[in-house]
Scaffold this motif. Structure first.
Motif, PDB file in Angstrom:
ATOM      1  N   UNK A 158       0.811  -1.218   0.000  1.00  0.00           N
ATOM      2  CA  UNK A 158       0.000   0.000   0.000  1.00  0.00           C
ATOM      3  C   UNK A 158       0.845   1.269   0.000  1.00  0.00           C
ATOM      4  N   UNK A 159       2.064   1.162   0.502  1.00  0.00           N
ATOM      5  CA  UNK A 159       2.999   2.290   0.380  1.00  0.00           C
ATOM      6  C   UNK A 159       3.296   2.552  -1.097  1.00  0.00           C
ATOM      7  N   UNK A 160       3.550   1.475  -1.845  1.00  0.00           N
ATOM      8  CA  UNK A 160       3.847   1.628  -3.277  1.00  0.00           C
ATOM      9  C   UNK A 160       2.650   2.207  -4.025  1.00  0.00           C
ATOM     10  N   UNK A 161       1.439   1.722  -3.704  1.00  0.00           N
ATOM     11  CA  UNK A 161       0.239   2.217  -4.374  1.00  0.00           C
ATOM     12  C   UNK A 161       0.025   3.701  -4.071  1.00  0.00           C
ATOM     13  N   UNK A 162       0.087   4.041  -2.770  1.00  0.00           N
ATOM     14  CA  UNK A 162      -0.149   5.427  -2.360  1.00  0.00           C
ATOM     15  C   UNK A 162       0.939   6.358  -2.876  1.00  0.00           C
TER      16      UNK A 162
ATOM     17  N   UNK B 144       2.860   5.974  -5.569  1.00  0.00           N
ATOM     18  CA  UNK B 144       2.706   6.147  -7.013  1.00  0.00           C
ATOM     19  C   UNK B 144       1.578   7.124  -7.325  1.00  0.00           C
ATOM     20  N   UNK B 145       0.457   6.987  -6.601  1.00  0.00           N
ATOM     21  CA  UNK B 145      -0.681   7.871  -6.838  1.00  0.00           C
ATOM     22  C   UNK B 145      -0.328   9.319  -6.484  1.00  0.00           C
ATOM     23  N   UNK B 146       0.368   9.513  -5.359  1.00  0.00           N
ATOM     24  CA  UNK B 146       0.750  10.873  -4.970  1.00  0.00           C
ATOM     25  C   UNK B 146       1.651  11.506  -6.026  1.00  0.00           C
ATOM     26  N   UNK B 147       2.608  10.757  -6.540  1.00  0.00           N
ATOM     27  CA  UNK B 147       3.520  11.309  -7.549  1.00  0.00           C
ATOM     28  C   UNK B 147       2.773  11.633  -8.843  1.00  0.00           C
ATOM     29  N   UNK B 148       1.773  10.817  -9.185  1.00  0.00           N
ATOM     30  CA  UNK B 148       0.964  11.106 -10.377  1.00  0.00           C
ATOM     31  C   UNK B 148       0.167  12.391 -10.178  1.00  0.00           C
ATOM     32  N   UNK B 149      -0.469  12.515  -9.005  1.00  0.00           N
ATOM     33  CA  UNK B 149      -1.255  13.719  -8.703  1.00  0.00           C
ATOM     34  C   UNK B 149      -0.354  14.939  -8.648  1.00  0.00           C
ATOM     35  N   UNK B 150       0.827  14.773  -8.053  1.00  0.00           N
ATOM     36  CA  UNK B 150       1.788  15.870  -7.959  1.00  0.00           C
ATOM     37  C   UNK B 150       2.179  16.380  -9.344  1.00  0.00           C
TER      38      UNK B 150
END
Length: 260
Positions: free
Chosen positions: A219-223, A225-231
């Motif tokens: 879940x660290x990897x999922x979260x 990755x999502x944060x970097x995409x949103x960023x």
């Protein structure tokens, strides 16, 4: 009669077009995340961001993505942002003046960098897991999480680790006060096994009542990755959003207005 395009569709179309243009040109350096957030959130351009301005921009974004299937992901994201915003604001407000400066928002850039390889966040998470895992079996149970949330020793050690990566206060002790107040705000001493067990379910994939290191890593990897995409999206669309919200590209006010 042609179908009227929603503002959210218009913004997403521009964003998509921008990505196409950027992909066809030599790679351009995007502004740091903290700087873009300051540009977008500082509506009155007084170099300080207030919680009212944050709420105003969240409301504006909710309106932009209120309609259409294409905005569903953003609507779900905004729900989470709205809940977390007050505590995040308080954490970033290192001076306690109830405003965020450009310097304070630079910690959002630092957080983004910490998620990348050798950035420090993964190591911090491992250290926190080890501190909570009192019996050393590489999994966390309800009792360990409950005891950790109430242990001054554990909270102090976690805060010291966090402060080394993100020195958001002058000392780790000052940051610890914030951590303890945050724990109190979500239940503090009133937390019980039932509430902790309920909170574990979203990460306990196999439903065995324990949180394994592998589950945390997943879940660290999922979260992350999502944060970097949103960023990346924020950094690409930020200047445009600032125009729509009244900030303008250079922070001069007046903004950009259109009727659709």
């Amino acid at each position: 009669m042609p179908k009227r395009r929603s503002l959210s569709s218009f913004l997403l179309l521009i964003a998509a077009s921008t990505n196409v243009v950027l992909s066809q040109q030599p790679k351009q350096q995007l502004q740091p995340l903290g700087d873009v957030l300051h540009l977008v959130l500082d509506k009155d351009k007084d170099q300080k961001v207030t919680m009212d301005e944050v709420n105003s921009q969240i409301t504006m974004l909710e309106q932009l993505f209120a309609e259409g299937d294409e905005g569903e992901e953003y609507r779900n994201l905004l729900k989470g942002v709205k809940v977390a915003a007050p505590k995040m604001f308080e954490l970033l407000d290192s001076t306690g003046d109830e405003t965020l400066s450009k310097f304070e928002l630079k910690y959002m850039t630092k957080f983004e960098k910490s998620l990348k390889k050798e950035g420090g966040m993964r190591d911090l998470l491992r250290e926190v897991f080890t501190l909570l895992d009192s019996d050393g079996d590489d999994q966390l149970n309800v009792d360990e999480l409950l005891e950790g949330s109430k242990s001054s020793e554990v909270i102090t050690k976690i805060t010291v680790q966090f402060h080394q990566l993100f020195p958001l206060r002058k000392t780790a002790g000052e940051l610890e006060d914030f951590v303890k107040s945050t724990i109190e705000s979500i239940g503090g001493n009133t937390l019980d096994k039932e509430s902790v067990a309920k909170g574990m379910k979203w990460i306990d994939d196999n439903g065995d009542g324990y949180i394994q290191r592998q589950e945390v890593g997943k879940y660290y990897n999922i979260a992350g990755k999502k944060f970097l995409e949103v960023s990346k999206t924020i950094k690409q669309m930020g200047p445009m959003l600032a125009m729509f919200s009244g900030g303008g590209m250079n922070g001069g006010g007046g903004g950009f207005k259109m009727d659709l």
